[in-house]
Write an enzyme that holds these catalytic residues in place. Sequence first.
Site, PDB file in Angstrom:
ATOM      1  N   ASP A  72       0.833  -1.205   0.000  1.00 30.38           N
ATOM      2  CA  ASP A  72       0.000   0.000   0.000  1.00 30.38           C
ATOM      3  C   ASP A  72       0.870   1.257   0.000  1.00 30.38           C
ATOM      4  OD1 ASP A  72      -2.306   1.491   0.044  1.00 30.38           O
ATOM      5  OD2 ASP A  72      -2.704   1.197   2.176  1.00 30.38           O
TER       6      ASP A  72
ATOM      7  N   ASN B 154     -10.800  -2.688  -5.872  1.00 35.28           N
ATOM      8  CA  ASN B 154     -10.026  -1.691  -6.625  1.00 35.28           C
ATOM      9  C   ASN B 154     -10.676  -1.267  -7.947  1.00 35.28           C
ATOM     10  OD1 ASN B 154      -6.757  -2.944  -5.550  1.00 35.28           O
ATOM     11  ND2 ASN B 154      -7.970  -1.259  -4.734  1.00 35.28           N
TER      12      ASN B 154
HETATM   13  C1  FPP Z   1      -2.027   0.237  -3.248  1.00 35.37           C
HETATM   14  O1  FPP Z   1      -1.538   1.548  -3.245  1.00 35.37           O
HETATM   15  C2  FPP Z   1      -1.518  -0.481  -4.374  1.00 35.37           C
HETATM   16  C3  FPP Z   1      -2.262  -1.052  -5.367  1.00 35.37           C
HETATM   17  C4  FPP Z   1      -3.722  -1.015  -5.438  1.00 35.37           C
HETATM   18  C5  FPP Z   1      -1.623  -1.724  -6.481  1.00 35.37           C
HETATM   19  C6  FPP Z   1      -0.474  -2.615  -6.123  1.00 35.37           C
HETATM   20  C7  FPP Z   1       0.306  -2.772  -7.310  1.00 35.37           C
HETATM   21  C8  FPP Z   1       1.630  -2.719  -7.399  1.00 35.37           C
HETATM   22  C9  FPP Z   1       2.577  -2.613  -6.295  1.00 35.37           C
HETATM   23  C10 FPP Z   1       2.209  -2.730  -8.706  1.00 35.37           C
HETATM   24  C11 FPP Z   1       2.583  -3.910  -9.361  1.00 35.37           C
HETATM   25  C12 FPP Z   1       2.460  -5.254  -8.841  1.00 35.37           C
HETATM   26  C13 FPP Z   1       2.812  -6.270  -9.616  1.00 35.37           C
HETATM   27  C14 FPP Z   1       2.647  -7.652  -9.181  1.00 35.37           C
HETATM   28  C15 FPP Z   1       3.360  -6.031 -10.944  1.00 35.37           C
HETATM   29  P1  FPP Z   1      -2.574   2.723  -3.310  1.00 35.37           P
HETATM   30  O2  FPP Z   1      -2.778   3.095  -4.729  1.00 35.37           O
HETATM   31  O3  FPP Z   1      -3.833   2.331  -2.600  1.00 35.37           O
HETATM   32  O4  FPP Z   1      -1.839   3.846  -2.546  1.00 35.37           O
HETATM   33  P2  FPP Z   1      -2.499   4.996  -1.680  1.00 35.37           P
HETATM   34  O5  FPP Z   1      -3.136   4.327  -0.499  1.00 35.37           O
HETATM   35  O6  FPP Z   1      -1.334   5.835  -1.310  1.00 35.37           O
HETATM   36  O7  FPP Z   1      -3.476   5.707  -2.555  1.00 35.37           O
END
Ligand code: FPP
Length: 244
Positions: free
Chosen positions: A22, A70
């Site tokens: 996250d 998501n």
């Molecule tokens: C949460 O951060 C992250 C995600 C919803 C996506 C996770 C994906 C990756 C780390 C990229 C790639 C993974 C692979 C396997 C290629 P957020 O967007 O919720 O962050 P925030 O809470 O700061 O908004």
Amino acid sequence: MTDVTSEQTAGAGPRHVAIIMDGNGRWAQSRGRPRLFGHHAGAKRVREIVEACPDLGVKYLTIFAFSTENWKRTQVEVAGLMGLFRRYIAKEARALKDEGVRVRFIGDRVRLDDKLVALMDELELLTSDNERVHLTIALNYGGRDEVSRATKRLAQDVAAGRLKPEDVDEETLPKYLDTCVLPDPDLVVRTSGEARISNFLLWQSAYAEYEFIDTLWPDFSSEIFAGLVHNYGRRERRFGGVLA
Ligand code: FPP
């Protein structure tokens, strides 16, 4: 008196670590960049963490890449993430194969586009003989959705006479989960300072240890990972019992 129901003892590291990656969005926004920039930076951290696993004794690593919730994000972000997953698989497949990583995907594939699903199938097949590290990527995954899908299949087996209702117990349901071939996670880590599990591995994490750390996922490193693994070794897991 010893009443502990696992081979895990104080001093041993976690065999299975699960990570809620996250903080990509905040990481990007704090740099004045679009959220997708953060997801790209986050994707780059995955390889370093997978490569650190063998030396740390971590045999299973499960990462939460996209949840069933998501889809509520903007169309631009969802499309960007799907494109990132496609490119990641295409680009990393050879290295994962050569490094002995067995890749599996968990989650419901029905809503994913055909091209992505084909890449996921290919990568699972390509790496199916590997056993140095087991990397599981949760994609369109939700714990409640997984338990619902499992229960539906279990009910179908009951209706068809393949399973008796009186034989359903705690050993039965996990056989229907997406994770049926994996051990339960020993340690669940969430980055970015949020202390929630957000529908991740609900059944499987019943006795996991948790670490909620402030680091945003793109800043996570093998050093931080090693620190968490070592902390885990200092904890006593009692599984509801008592230690000698
Ligand atoms: C949460 O951060 C992250 C995600 C919803 C996506 C996770 C994906 C990756 C780390 C990229 C790639 C993974 C692979 C396997 C290629 P957020 O967007 O919720 O962050 P925030 O809470 O700061 O908004």
